[in-house]
Design an enzyme around this catalytic site. Structure first.
Site, PDB file in Angstrom:
ATOM      1  N   ASP A 139       6.617  -6.231 -22.993  1.00 22.69           N
ATOM      2  CA  ASP A 139       7.519  -7.152 -22.320  1.00 22.69           C
ATOM      3  C   ASP A 139       8.054  -8.188 -23.302  1.00 22.69           C
ATOM      4  O   ASP A 139       8.164  -7.892 -24.497  1.00 22.69           O
ATOM      5  CB  ASP A 139       6.785  -7.812 -21.130  1.00 22.69           C
ATOM      6  CG  ASP A 139       7.711  -8.108 -19.967  1.00 22.69           C
ATOM      7  OD1 ASP A 139       8.511  -9.057 -20.094  1.00 22.69           O
ATOM      8  OD2 ASP A 139       7.669  -7.398 -18.949  1.00 22.69           O
ATOM      9  N   HIS A 202       9.356 -13.973 -18.541  1.00 27.67           N
ATOM     10  CA  HIS A 202       9.113 -12.697 -17.852  1.00 27.67           C
ATOM     11  C   HIS A 202       7.767 -12.082 -18.250  1.00 27.67           C
ATOM     12  O   HIS A 202       6.948 -11.730 -17.392  1.00 27.67           O
ATOM     13  CB  HIS A 202      10.268 -11.747 -18.192  1.00 27.67           C
ATOM     14  CG  HIS A 202      10.349 -10.516 -17.361  1.00 27.67           C
ATOM     15  ND1 HIS A 202       9.650  -9.369 -17.670  1.00 27.67           N
ATOM     16  CD2 HIS A 202      11.051 -10.229 -16.238  1.00 27.67           C
ATOM     17  CE1 HIS A 202       9.934  -8.442 -16.767  1.00 27.67           C
ATOM     18  NE2 HIS A 202      10.775  -8.930 -15.888  1.00 27.67           N
ATOM     19  N   SER A 529      10.089  -5.411 -11.559  1.00 31.18           N
ATOM     20  CA  SER A 529       9.291  -5.920 -12.678  1.00 31.18           C
ATOM     21  C   SER A 529       8.022  -6.587 -12.175  1.00 31.18           C
ATOM     22  O   SER A 529       6.999  -6.578 -12.843  1.00 31.18           O
ATOM     23  CB  SER A 529      10.069  -6.977 -13.462  1.00 31.18           C
ATOM     24  OG  SER A 529      10.956  -6.386 -14.351  1.00 31.18           O
TER      25      SER A 529
END
Ligand SMILES: *[C@@H]1O[C@H](CO)[C@@H](O)[C@H](O)[C@H]1NC(C)=O
Ligand SMILES: *[C@@H]1O[C@H](CO)[C@@H](O)[C@H](O)[C@H]1NC(C)=O
Ligand SMILES: *[C@@H]1O[C@H](CO)[C@@H](O)[C@H](O)[C@H]1NC(C)=O
Ligand SMILES: *[C@@H]1O[C@H](CO)[C@@H](O)[C@H](O)[C@H]1NC(C)=O
Ligand SMILES: *[C@@H]1O[C@H](CO)[C@@H](O)[C@H](O)[C@H]1NC(C)=O
Length: 734
Positions: A139, A202, A529
């Site tokens: 990520d 994220h 996600s």
């Protein structure tokens, strides 16, 4: 010289001839970065390098020696990254020893209440070995100082761990984050530090959802307060930073897989997507996940966020799990109060407090920034710079369309109302007080503005309210069918992916609008996600009880124990939610598993048209397509039967083998439920087991006619206690 290398010499002479003909036919401007994937057929790095040099000599139009290899894959599989012209790439892909050549494409990154909502409380029974499980996360990196990653109570990393921590002066790993590396083969860092540190948020969110510690009193600036935690709270995290401000590239994703597999992770969590290639071996994620599977590592991926279009799935290889996103019982609503006391409710994540004060409302179309050449036809959409600050400062601006309200923010408006929302499942954060209205409410507000010369409004802080309909698959969640192998049902599972609270990077933006300076320790976001790491955490939880289980066995356990969603409030049925919503506690004791190993996937690939040559390169062994299998016979825990719309009668047979994972003698009986038009039979329909590990086979046959374009049915094996459920989907596939 063996026959293989003399063959390659012949090819080399032929391509040398074509090289002479084509010399200088293309300029260096046409060079693009490609990944040359050579499978697992090299024995070591030195022989691989020799091979690359020779491949480049054969494929390159101009001076091959000058072509630097940007990256080499050498720990878990082989291949390299290099700049080529399109012609060179085509030539390269035909050379002996090459599986595929594909451009280095870019992908996008596609609590907490959510774990309790699915029936997985913090105090659930846990295996002492949970801290031996390592989840690798590909990520945008991690914010290691977040409380979610404190290593309090954890011992040294498991012995099998062979990874490293690429620490810099201010990035250090600990006993929770046991490894961290970054990947950027093009060397362009655009202001981001060369470190695994997360400047986006994220990656931090994903890691803390999968395996973060429990942090009490977490909230997003007061919103949705509660305890934030991951699924496998004691599992370790290995960070592979592959996403940067300019995206996530296949070359780097593959490099991370190459390392993660060799480092000894158990589960890989990959919340990435954006495109998919019809050829499994021209897709970095599918290639990486294939090698992970060969090494006993389960890859969990996000289904993608381009739903609800049919066939919008981004990740669908049968050797990985593809996860859809559903709502939890928390919806975030933002009320708007007008000067006439009417209240409307929109959707947004508004942490600002106007304290109930009324502000004048102005329509964006009535406030164009004429000095900059804008008129009402553009200012009504409220983009940055289109509004006249003198007219909108201190007011609430009514905008058309879905925007981030950067125009009102820059012009120092008090707030903004955007419009067009018809689905309440993906609230956005704005840089100023704002609510996203549906068209009807926005039109009512407009009428009110027309009806008085002194129209005013206020926007309240967002309220978290109970959503009694949940779980519902989010509108954005990508849908099946699987476009490449329609006989394999995808997505596999659904997990919470709407309004998920988890850790954030204080350097990450909340609304993605420049100048929005709020910093957050926790953020609420939505996407597949977010659902992906729920399944990664659940897989780690299952693995902690069954360390020797194969990736397919863990996948099967999660799927056959999942709870199907209500088809009446979930359009697209299994193409939206697969086997259903994960139930980690039940998955630990699944009764039977549909196991599959490398040889099953090789036979499946043979059946999909891949050649013995390709599969031998990929596996590096003597795999052969002398035995191939239909996709419908892959030992998968779900059943999909595509039929041509013109076929009145449908029919298909599926062979399966279940492995008994209980301990005592046991008998499982099959029950099939489905619509009257379909006759579904299981033969044999009773299976008796005497010991753990025993395998029994059966055939499921479907015949009948379709009454709709998608028809759902199911097979349940039960010993009277445990239910081993598989969805069956029969559908029209044009
Ligand atoms: C260290 O991390 C901080 C963020 O905490 C960042 O602003 C800074 O640029 C980093 N690098 C160095 C060398 O301090
Ligand atoms: C508001 O008034 C304008 C003209 O003054 C008109 O074009 C518009 O349709 C009216 N809107 C509503 C919702 O009444
Ligand atoms: C406009 O409305 C506000 C709030 O309702 C009120 O305080 C103000 O006196 C009004 N002004 C005029 C000119 O009516
Ligand atoms: C955000 O920070 C920048 C740089 O420090 C500053 O210029 C700007 O005024 C700040 N914005 C707000 C809304 O406070
Ligand atoms: C399924 O198997 C049965 C028994 O072998 C056979 O009669 C039938 O034709 C098969 N159906 C299809 C669609 O292949």
């Amino acid at each position: 010289m063996d026959s293989k290398s003399s063959a390659s010499l012949l090819i080399s002479l032929i391509s040398f001839a074509s090289l002479l003909l084509q010399c200088h036919s293309s300029s260096s401007d046409d060079l693009k970065t490609y990944i040359v994937y050579t499978g697992n057929s090299n024995s070591d790095e030195a022989s691989a390098l020799l091979q690359y040099t020779s491949l480049l000599r054969k494929a390159a139009d101009s001076d091959a020696a000058a072509r630097s290899v940007l990256h080499q894959y050498k720990r878990s599989f082989y291949g390299f990254v290099v700049k080529l012209t399109q012609k060179e790439a085509e030539r390269m892909s035909g050379l002996d020893g090459v599986v595929s050549v594909f451009p280095n494409r870019k992908r996008q990154l596609h609590t907490t209440r959510s774990w309790d909502f699915i029936g997985f409380p913090l105090n659930v029974q846990r295996a002492t070995t949970e801290s031996d499980v390592i989840i690798g996360v590909l990520d945008s990196g991690i914010w290691p100082e977040s409380e979610s990653f404190s290593d309090k109570g954890l011992g040294s990393p498991p012995k099998k761990w062979k990874g490293t921590c690429q620490s810099s002066s201010n990035f250090t790993c600990n006993r929770k984050i046991i490894g961290a590396k970054y990947y950027k083969s093009d060397g362009s860092f655009e202001g981001e530090e060369k470190s695994p540190r997360d400047y986006d948020g994220h990656g931090t969110h994903i890691s803390s959802t999968a395996a973060g510690n429990s942090v009490s009193q977490a909230s997003m600036l007061g919103l949705a307060p509660g305890t934030a935690r991951g699924g496998a709270v004691s599992a370790r995290i290995a960070v592979y930073k592959v996403c940067w401000f300019d995206g996530c590239f296949d070359a780097d994703i593959l490099a991370a897989f190459d390392d993660a597999i060799a480092d000894g992770v158990d589960i890989l969590s990959v919340s990435l997507g954006g495109f998919s290639d019809e050829n499994y071996f021209r897709d970095g994620l599918a290639i990486g996940a294939f090698h992970a599977m060969r090494n006993g590592i389960l890859t969990v991926t996000s289904a993608g966020n381009s739903g609800p279009r049919p066939g919008s799935l981004a990740n669908f290889s049968p050797w990985s799990i593809s996860v859809a996103a559903s709502t939890i019982d928390r919806k975030l609503l933002t009320k708007v109060g007008l000067g006439d006391n009417k209240i409307f409710e929109g959707v947004s994540i508004n942490t600002f407090d106007l304290k109930g004060q009324q502000y004048p409302i102005i329509y964006g179309g009535d406030a164009p920034n004429t000095k900059e050449g804008f008129d009402g036809s553009s200012s009504r959409f409220c983009s940055g710079g289109t509004l006249d600050p003198n007219l909108v400062k201190g007011k609430i601006v009514l905008c058309e369309g879905r925007s981030q309200a950067s125009g009102p923010f820059i012009a120092e408006a008090a707030g903004a109302l955007t419009q067009g929302q018809n689905l309440r499942d993906s609230p956005l954060a704005f840089p100023l007080p704002a609510s996203y209205m549906n068209l009807q409410d926005a039109s009512n507000i407009f009428s009110y503005m027309n009806s008085t010369r002194n129209s005013t409004a206020t926007i309240y802080r967002t309220n978290a309210e109970k959503d009694t309909l949940a779980p519902v698959v989010a509108s954005f969640s990508a849908r099946g069918p699987n476009r490449v192998s329609p006989d394999i049902l995808k997505p596999d599972l659904v997990a919470p992916g709407v309004n998920i609270l988890a850790s954030w990077s204080p350097k990450g933006s909340i609304s993605e609008v420049d100048g929005d300076n709020r910093t957050l320790k926790f953020n609420i976001i939505s996407g597949t996600s977010m659902s992906c790491p729920h399944v990664s955490g659940a897989a780690a939880y299952v693995k902690s009880f069954h360390p020797s289980w194969s990736p397919s066995a863990i996948q099967s356990a999660l799927m056959t124990s999942a709870r199907p969603l209500n088809p009446r409030i979930n359009r697209d049925a299994e193409f939206a939610y697969g086997a259903g919503q994960i139930d980690p506690v039940k998955a630990v004791n699944p009764g039977l598993v549909y196991d599959a190993g490398e040889i099953d996937f090789v036979r499946f690939l043979c059946g999909q048209g891949y050649s013995t040559r390709t599969l031998q390169l990929v596996t590096g062994d003597s795999s052969s397509c002398s035995v191939s299998a239909k996709a419908s016979d892959l030992n998968y825990p779900s059943f999909a039967l595509p039929t041509h719309p013109s076929n009145v009668n449908v029919g298909g047979n599926f062979s399966r083998t279940v492995t008994y994972v209980g301990s005592e003698k046991s008998t499982y009986k099959a029950t099939v439920t489905g619509p009257p038009g379909l006759k579904i039979q299981v033969n044999p329909n009773v299976l008796s087991f005497t010991s753990r590990g025993e395998r029994q086979s059966f055939v499921l046959s479907v015949e009948g006619s379709l009454e709709a374009s998608i028809v759902s049915a199911s097979l349940v094996w039960s010993d009277g206690d445990i239910q081993v459920r598989s969805p069956i989907v029969v559908f029209n596939s044009p």
